[in-house]
Design a protein around this motif. Structure first.
Motif, PDB file in Angstrom:
ATOM      1  N   VAL A   1      60.696 120.361  12.626  1.00  0.00           N
ATOM      2  CA  VAL A   1      59.870 120.266  13.837  1.00  0.00           C
ATOM      3  C   VAL A   1      59.344 118.840  13.993  1.00  0.00           C
ATOM      4  N   ILE A   2      58.850 118.278  12.890  1.00  0.00           N
ATOM      5  CA  ILE A   2      58.336 116.901  12.948  1.00  0.00           C
ATOM      6  C   ILE A   2      59.472 115.951  13.331  1.00  0.00           C
ATOM      7  N   LYS A   3      60.648 116.192  12.770  1.00  0.00           N
ATOM      8  CA  LYS A   3      61.787 115.334  13.110  1.00  0.00           C
ATOM      9  C   LYS A   3      62.242 115.573  14.555  1.00  0.00           C
ATOM     10  N   GLY A   4      62.477 116.824  14.908  1.00  0.00           N
ATOM     11  CA  GLY A   4      63.096 117.121  16.206  1.00  0.00           C
ATOM     12  C   GLY A   4      62.136 116.995  17.373  1.00  0.00           C
ATOM     13  N   TYR A   5      61.008 117.654  17.281  1.00  0.00           N
ATOM     14  CA  TYR A   5      60.013 117.568  18.348  1.00  0.00           C
ATOM     15  C   TYR A   5      59.427 116.158  18.393  1.00  0.00           C
ATOM     16  N   GLY A   6      59.157 115.603  17.223  1.00  0.00           N
ATOM     17  CA  GLY A   6      58.554 114.264  17.173  1.00  0.00           C
ATOM     18  C   GLY A   6      59.426 113.203  17.818  1.00  0.00           C
ATOM     19  N   THR A   7      60.730 113.268  17.600  1.00  0.00           N
ATOM     20  CA  THR A   7      61.603 112.231  18.155  1.00  0.00           C
ATOM     21  C   THR A   7      61.960 112.509  19.617  1.00  0.00           C
ATOM     22  N   ASP A   8      62.079 113.789  20.003  1.00  0.00           N
ATOM     23  CA  ASP A   8      62.272 114.083  21.432  1.00  0.00           C
ATOM     24  C   ASP A   8      61.081 113.555  22.228  1.00  0.00           C
ATOM     25  N   LYS A   9      59.889 113.811  21.722  1.00  0.00           N
ATOM     26  CA  LYS A   9      58.688 113.371  22.430  1.00  0.00           C
ATOM     27  C   LYS A   9      58.521 111.854  22.324  1.00  0.00           C
ATOM     28  N   GLY A  10      58.916 111.290  21.192  1.00  0.00           N
ATOM     29  CA  GLY A  10      58.836 109.838  21.057  1.00  0.00           C
ATOM     30  C   GLY A  10      59.668 109.141  22.133  1.00  0.00           C
ATOM     31  N   TYR A  11      60.853 109.674  22.368  1.00  0.00           N
ATOM     32  CA  TYR A  11      61.729 109.124  23.417  1.00  0.00           C
ATOM     33  C   TYR A  11      61.107 109.307  24.796  1.00  0.00           C
ATOM     34  N   ASP A  12      60.551 110.482  25.052  1.00  0.00           N
ATOM     35  CA  ASP A  12      59.898 110.726  26.347  1.00  0.00           C
ATOM     36  C   ASP A  12      58.740 109.750  26.565  1.00  0.00           C
ATOM     37  N   ILE A  13      57.948 109.557  25.528  1.00  0.00           N
ATOM     38  CA  ILE A  13      56.781 108.682  25.662  1.00  0.00           C
ATOM     39  C   ILE A  13      57.237 107.241  25.905  1.00  0.00           C
ATOM     40  N   ALA A  14      58.245 106.806  25.162  1.00  0.00           N
ATOM     41  CA  ALA A  14      58.753 105.442  25.354  1.00  0.00           C
ATOM     42  C   ALA A  14      59.311 105.289  26.767  1.00  0.00           C
ATOM     43  N   THR A  15      60.022 106.310  27.243  1.00  0.00           N
ATOM     44  CA  THR A  15      60.568 106.274  28.602  1.00  0.00           C
ATOM     45  C   THR A  15      59.446 106.211  29.634  1.00  0.00           C
ATOM     46  N   ASN A  16      58.409 106.998  29.448  1.00  0.00           N
ATOM     47  CA  ASN A  16      57.259 106.958  30.360  1.00  0.00           C
ATOM     48  C   ASN A  16      56.545 105.612  30.304  1.00  0.00           C
ATOM     49  N   ALA A  17      56.409 105.059  29.111  1.00  0.00           N
ATOM     50  CA  ALA A  17      55.737 103.760  28.977  1.00  0.00           C
ATOM     51  C   ALA A  17      56.526 102.698  29.737  1.00  0.00           C
ATOM     52  N   GLN A  18      57.847 102.758  29.606  1.00  0.00           N
ATOM     53  CA  GLN A  18      58.710 101.848  30.367  1.00  0.00           C
ATOM     54  C   GLN A  18      58.516 102.064  31.864  1.00  0.00           C
TER      55      GLN A  18
ATOM     56  N   HIS B   1      66.547 125.306  20.070  1.00  0.00           N
ATOM     57  CA  HIS B   1      65.923 124.052  20.505  1.00  0.00           C
ATOM     58  C   HIS B   1      64.588 124.330  21.200  1.00  0.00           C
ATOM     59  N   SER B   2      64.563 125.359  22.037  1.00  0.00           N
ATOM     60  CA  SER B   2      63.305 125.725  22.693  1.00  0.00           C
ATOM     61  C   SER B   2      62.268 126.144  21.658  1.00  0.00           C
ATOM     62  N   TYR B   3      62.715 126.873  20.648  1.00  0.00           N
ATOM     63  CA  TYR B   3      61.797 127.342  19.604  1.00  0.00           C
ATOM     64  C   TYR B   3      61.208 126.164  18.828  1.00  0.00           C
ATOM     65  N   MET B   4      62.047 125.178  18.530  1.00  0.00           N
ATOM     66  CA  MET B   4      61.556 123.990  17.824  1.00  0.00           C
ATOM     67  C   MET B   4      60.462 123.307  18.642  1.00  0.00           C
ATOM     68  N   HIS B   5      60.667 123.230  19.952  1.00  0.00           N
ATOM     69  CA  HIS B   5      59.647 122.618  20.798  1.00  0.00           C
ATOM     70  C   HIS B   5      58.394 123.495  20.881  1.00  0.00           C
ATOM     71  N   LEU B   6      58.601 124.796  20.952  1.00  0.00           N
ATOM     72  CA  LEU B   6      57.462 125.717  21.001  1.00  0.00           C
ATOM     73  C   LEU B   6      56.621 125.578  19.738  1.00  0.00           C
ATOM     74  N   MET B   7      57.268 125.513  18.596  1.00  0.00           N
ATOM     75  CA  MET B   7      56.516 125.339  17.358  1.00  0.00           C
ATOM     76  C   MET B   7      55.860 123.953  17.311  1.00  0.00           C
TER      77      MET B   7
END
Lengths: 600, 600
Positions: free
Chosen positions: A396-413, A521-527
């Motif tokens: 979860v830390i790997k998958g959710y953390g990096t999906d969100k990391g990419y989203d945040i970087a994209t939003n910051a851009q 994948h949805s479950y990983m994000h839910l958790m």
């Protein structure tokens, strides 16, 4: 050009109020981490990376690594000098065991520093990061002789380390590897094969590189049960520790990648290179997973680290750039336009960045504490609980953390508008760098399958039950206090969605395992939402308590309170949609024959 | 290396069953588009772009554009030759009016071709794309003399066109522009100022470039009401059409960008360049919006076009790459591993790509039809309805279309695993190229504000009421048929979420406009889901009707049916979460003082 300020205050808040580090100060494994020392690590470590590593981040991206005709690789200008200073200042040795020359700091403190290092320069941080993974595998599975020969100089940073798994025909499915290890009769093996995507595979930062390589011995089973792990040094090491002959392992080429240009991603050719078995024959995958699990938490931290620096710069830009007027009328009538801060949609992107970076920071540090406790807890029950929780939450830390990391970087851009797309402003590098973290160390789809296919069911579901109890207990307490009730009740709804999705898997997975895979994948994000929500519940509780007591920095604590509310209003609602997607099952996913995908 | 096959079959299906093109064949504006001609455009046009433009897409990205010391710009190898062939083959003139040398095809047909061109080579497609925007503005606002002087050779492709809006200090907020236009006394103006981010600003494809430039005349109001539009040719044009003196407009530099490397993004310096007013003084913004609205639909199409080619390649890779085994046991036991198609999470990414690309294709073509009908409909009511619908949905097609285009490209890259991150595989270019579409022609946040702040309330909400009626009526019909009932009922839930969110804005926006701004982005996505859902309802209805009648390609129609179900199960559920986020309002977004954002 971007800037970077290590978020020491927030790290401190998390260590004090989410992790509760001081509660463990007298335990084995934590004794080196007195409050003063931790403060010094955060402040001095943060200063070091901001002053030494950050200034070569953008130039390193633009220049990249260079492979020469002889197979040697030069890192970008300034990297060798920065690495020497990194080693001299002792930052390489933070969490390594004292018996091998390390400082014996708990993993949680090293993780806090590692976040800063990634934010400063992700490509740089990967060089010592890979070395740490190799050290972990050697300590866990290596012979005493191997440990003594290799580990001290890897701990000091004098030598580097790598992980060699992937081959052209296989990444996830390591049963397909072709690299061969022929016994030489003297205890050594001759390793032959090609490995690809080897991060830090060849470079000029260290005098030797210790490769850990997966290969198959003659007659080994033709599956992942026939894989062995070998240690293959770039230069052979004499019994006195002196460097001997150059081994037959060379960098055949370096990849041209979307990002992390300053880290050399190598094709490594093993042409009968001399190696030695690490651990037992055919048990290489288990040894590799020791590296992999540590590495996956480290990659999750990359999601956070890149997101944090991207977010910081978006905040600065939003305060500098003037464009348009507030919807409620000019906020700064004396200026030609208001700053971007007045625009709700800019705020949305910044608040998502704040809610998720602070939430992920807490989750990464709390997860690192579980790693420490899994080794050093006082009783077996506590040790096992910590091990269960971190095993469950690593994907979860790997998958959710990096999906969100990419989203945040994209939003910051995105906050930068057109300037975000231009290289010299530095923001697009963060998106390109963040992207790899969703792919390597097991794609996020592989993480999701690890979570639902393995971790959920292990030991009769002990770990997920422990998580439900942990979150449920804290919700119950928080529901009884006015200051935290609303958040707790909203988090409870998300927890119930997670529980319902788990039950749905149990009820439908036996009949058709694709039902579980389809929702993975949805479950990983839910958790991820529930786990980050627990972190926000703790931060909110601590902030409210301090505000009520008149302690702490009121603005900082008010920001925590407001951001918790934002998390509840804007991030928790996704839980319900994720549950509904999971409950859709796999029928519509699996029905198309391959040739029916094309619209052409 | 990637490949590309124009999705002619799907375009045809959409034109026949979603757009209903044949119903309009006898109307003015549609007469050039007989069924045979449309088929020829799709097939021959698709073939042309796949054979001529696609092969120089990756090389164009790697090489980029080159600015020389004299300010001239060279496009990548092969671009000039491809452009010449593009012009010679007549693809430049498709939808331009016949009186100016165009073929007079309806916009909907040109849009279908434009998608293929973008998929083949987005950076290339931008050169004629910008020319079309400039033509539209000249036709709408230019004098007869200007039209005759410039338009025919722009239509033919002999000359290019550009849009010059942005300056270093302003993008969205055009009231801040500093470029000045001094009247010369002879009807001309001397234009002085610096424009940035000018796509196709300077290049070697055409013998002249007609710049349309926003500038302020002396004494003009210091706001967006003081902006005028000027035509500024690179080479002055004599009354006989001959090229005269070089005008004082030069490319000062080209930007180094994240993507679209083969399109020159220029800093343009105007040093007293000679220009002529287009339309009325101080009415430049209205003229520019003619270009902008067309351009925004074109950018939405870029989201689709890049997503389509990325998706296609992910499908191919999923069929080629073998890794692991199906959860239900080996699917191809004779092989060492199964293809990626067996893995539900890979399917999830592919099905999202399929559901969204096909849904967006239908939405883009249906939107293009509204553009045609807004000009050529038989009665005023029909014309107005079309104009209302496309005005409302333009920001949705741009914002939702490009956000989803980026997601799809990212997922397609993800299917490739590590290879997706390596430049030579070509997938990472699609992500980098897709990224700009979320930023330019008004960031997606600006689109969202255009939707909720302007389009919703226009004419007393006439457009949104028309959309509600359209979707509601089709749901009512579909609910009464067994084959479409389930989908219709699910879409109805999403429609009710959209209606509730709209009501929430009405109830709360007057009190505090930030409540509307805070939900704008979520609302844009919510409307995108409903609009794409309407397209899927039409496709499902048509597929079911044909299957029942034993007509058409059964596999293709079954794929439509299954993908509609996927859309209902996996994409519609987000509507509820978006509504909840909108109803959270703006309090937690707007509460932080700027200095409270930093965690450091």
């Amino acid at each position: 050009m971007p800037s970077y300020t290590p978020p020491v205050r927030d790290t401190r808040f998390v260590l004090d109020h989410v992790v509760g580090l001081d509660r463990y100060s007298n335990r084995p494994g934590f004794t080196a981490a007195s409050a003063d020392v931790v403060t010094a690590v955060l402040e001095e470590g943060g200063k070091f990376v901001a002053e030494v590593l950050f200034p070569i981040n953008h130039s390193g991206d633009q220049q990249g690594c260079t492979r020469h005709a002889d197979g040697s690789v030069t890192t970008p200008d300034g990297f060798k000098d920065a690495y020497d200073r990194f080693v001299e200042s002792g930052w390489a040795t933070l969490s390594a065991p004292e018996q091998f020359g390390g400082q014996g700091m708990p993993h949680v403190v090293a993780t806090a520093f590692e976040e800063y290092m990634i934010s400063s320069n992700m490509a740089f941080a990967m060089y010592p990061g890979l070395t740490h993974g190799a050290i972990a595998a050697l300590l866990a599975k290596g012979s005493q002789e191997q440990k003594e020969k290799y580990v001290p100089r890897m701990v000091s940073g004098e030598w580097g380390g790598t992980m060699n798994l992937t081959e052209p025909q296989c990444g996830t499915d390591l049963g397909l590897i072709k690299t061969r290890a022929e016994p030489g009769g003297d205890g050594s093996y001759a390793i032959t094969g090609t490995k690809i995507f080897i991060s830090s595979g060849e470079h000029d930062l260290t005098s030797n590189i210790i490769h850990l390589v997966l290969a198959k011995t003659p007659g080994a089973p033709d599956s992942s049960k026939g894989i062995s792990l070998f240690v293959v040094p770039k230069y052979l090491v004499g019994d006195d520790g002196s460097l001997g002959a150059r081994n037959a392992v060379t960098c055949g080429s370096i990849e041209h990648k979307m990002g992390i240009h300053a880290n050399s991603t190598c094709v490594m050719n093993y042409d009968g290179a001399t190696g030695w078995l690490v651990g037992e024959e055919n048990k290489g995958l288990a040894a590799m997973f020791i590296m992999m699990n540590a590495a996956r938490l480290g990659v999750g931290l990359q999601g956070l680290g890149v997101a944090e620096v991207a977010y910081q710069n978006a905040v600065i830009y939003a305060g500098d750039r003037r464009q348009g007027r507030a919807l409620t009328g000019p906020a700064q009538p004396g200026e030609k336009a208001d700053t971007l801060f007045v625009h709700p949609d800019v705020r949305r992107m910044l608040m998502e960045g704040k809610a998720l970076t602070e939430g992920l920071r807490a989750l990464c540090l709390w997860g690192a504490l579980q790693v420490d406790l899994s080794h050093h807890a006082e009783d077996e029950a506590e040790r096992q609980l910590a091990d269960d929780l971190i095993s469950l939450l690593t994907p979860v830390i790997k998958g959710y953390g990096t999906d969100k990391g990419y989203d945040i970087a994209t939003n910051a851009q995105q906050v930068y508008g057109g300037h975000g797309y231009i290289a010299e402003w530095g923001m697009e590098q963060y998106v390109r760098d963040a992207r790899i973290a969703m792919i390597y160390e097991g794609t996020n789809g592989v993480q999701a399958m690890d979570l639902v296919g393995r971790k959920l069911a292990q030991n009769g579901g002990r770990a997920i039950q422990a998580l439900f109890k942990l979150v449920g207990d804290e919700i119950a307490v928080a529901s009884s206090a006015d200051a935290t009730r609303d958040f707790a009740l909203r988090l409870d709804r998300a927890l119930k969605d997670l529980q319902a999705a788990t039950m749905w898997f149990m009820a439908n997975g036996m009949q058709n395992p694709n039902h579980v895979g389809a929702g993975a994948h949805s479950y990983m994000h839910l958790m991820g939402i529930v786990a980050t929500g627990l972190m926000w519940l703790r931060m909110l509780t601590a902030a409210q308590a301090q505000l009520a007591a008149g302690e702490g920095d009121a603005k900082f604590l008010e920001a925590k309170t407001i951001t918790a509310r934002f998390f509840a209003e804007r991030i928790l609602p996704d839980a319900g949609a994720l549950r509904r997607k999971i409950e859709g099952g796999s029928d519509s996913l699996m029905a198309l024959e391959p040739e029916m995908f094309a619209a052409a």
